[in-house]
Enzyme design. Structure first.
Site, mmCIF file in Angstrom:
data_model
loop_
_atom_site.group_PDB
_atom_site.id
_atom_site.type_symbol
_atom_site.label_atom_id
_atom_site.label_comp_id
_atom_site.label_asym_id
_atom_site.label_seq_id
_atom_site.Cartn_x
_atom_site.Cartn_y
_atom_site.Cartn_z
ATOM 1 N N LYS A 222 0.213 26.199 82.534
ATOM 2 C CA LYS A 222 1.068 26.531 81.390
ATOM 3 C C LYS A 222 2.188 27.482 81.772
ATOM 4 O O LYS A 222 2.177 28.135 82.811
ATOM 5 C CB LYS A 222 0.212 27.095 80.253
ATOM 6 C CG LYS A 222 -0.615 25.997 79.585
ATOM 7 C CD LYS A 222 -1.270 26.445 78.304
ATOM 8 C CE LYS A 222 -1.932 25.245 77.611
ATOM 9 N NZ LYS A 222 -2.666 25.639 76.387
ATOM 10 N N ARG A 257 -10.620 24.214 80.405
ATOM 11 C CA ARG A 257 -9.905 22.923 80.334
ATOM 12 C C ARG A 257 -8.788 22.953 81.368
ATOM 13 O O ARG A 257 -7.959 23.855 81.371
ATOM 14 C CB ARG A 257 -9.346 22.745 78.923
ATOM 15 C CG ARG A 257 -8.629 21.435 78.663
ATOM 16 C CD ARG A 257 -8.192 21.369 77.201
ATOM 17 N NE ARG A 257 -7.469 20.140 76.892
ATOM 18 C CZ ARG A 257 -6.169 19.967 77.037
ATOM 19 N NH1 ARG A 257 -5.406 20.979 77.482
ATOM 20 N NH2 ARG A 257 -5.606 18.807 76.750
#
Length: 279
Positions: A222, A257
């Site tokens: 991210k 995740r």
């Protein structure tokens, strides 16, 4: 709660688990367009399971900042053939990453055993369908919507506000008749949060233990990692992501995740081994 039952696939969360990300979209921020073909997606699923993935998370609509919505039918056309193919071959719980009630219903019928919803069952009909399907649901926090969530996110106390939101969604689920042992929580790193908000959430992730539900954390590749690491591009964020995964596990995360399964499996196993040593 240490065991979740994903449509007959029982996973013990006494040790942290790994959820492999498989986006069958043309526009996801990291792997958009890579796994649109059913056969390519199935091959990627096999690889992630071989690398140690405990869950496979299948998404057919990008939720990256600025992403545009897709129709219900388009999302179904993307995810259902992939879920069917994986479920027929690979004995690992499948999570469907969706906010649409109809996609939830069809995905579970196709073989999914967990719903991963960035809207925390706030879309029309989602609560009722989740109750009917009776599979675990991950409720995620997001301020705003993907198209606008990063314009100027504001909080007075990001940890307290994210926790309050998640509590309210748990209460909504319980009121609907969804069992508490079916719920997981995700603080939503990168979803309507600045870099400081994200770092603060990770720093204080242990506070989420107050909610007494398993915590799923998704930070893989991210922009918060890129921002800290001198604007590192998506394909150069692995090591920063591993550091975040280790810190999340140390602070109580039950599921990580990730796009990068094997390195994350190794980092999490090592971290858990140290945490598990009796003082």
């Amino acid at each position: 709660m240490t065991i979740i039952d994903c449509a007959g696939n029982r996973i013990d969360l006494k040790r942290p688990r790994i959820m492999g990300i498989l986006n069958v979209t043309p526009d996801s921020f990291s792997d958009g367009g890579d796994f649109i073909s059913r056969d390519v997606a199935l091959a990627r699923a096999r690889t992630m399971v071989d690398e140690g993935a405990d869950f496979l998370d299948i998404g057919g609509e990008s939720t990256r900042p600025g992403a545009q919505a897709v129709s219900e039918q388009e999302e179904l056309d993307r995810v259902i053939p992939v879920i069917e193919a994986i479920a027929s071959e690979i004995p690992v719980p499948i999570s469907v990453d969706t906010s649409k009630a109809a996609v939830m219903r069809h995905a579970v019928a196709a073989g999914a055993g967990l719903i991963n919803d960035v809207m925390a069952l706030r879309d029309e009909g989602a609560l009722a369908v989740a109750r009917e399907l009776d599979v675990p649901v991950c409720l995620m926090h997001m301020q705003g919507l993907p198209r606008t969530m990063q314009h100027d996110p504001q909080y007075r106390d990001v940890v307290a506000e994210v926790m309050a939101f998640l509590r309210s969604r748990v209460d909504a689920c319980l009121a609907e008749g969804i069992a508490r042992n079916k719920l997981l929580l995700d603080p939503g790193f990168g979803f309507g949060k600045s870099l400081l908000h994200n770092l603060t959430l990770l720093r204080h992730l242990d506070r989420f233990s107050e909610l007494q539900l398993p915590l799923l954390v998704g930070i893989s590749r991210k922009s918060m990692i890129g921002a800290v690491l001198d604007d590192a591009p998506v394909d150069q964020r692995l090591f920063g992501g591993l550091a975040c995964a280790v810190m999340a596990v140390e602070r109580g995360a039950a599921i990580i995740r990730t796009h990068d399964v094997k390195p994350t499996v190794d980092a999490v196993r090592m971290s858990h081994a140290v945490i598990s040593v009796e003082a």
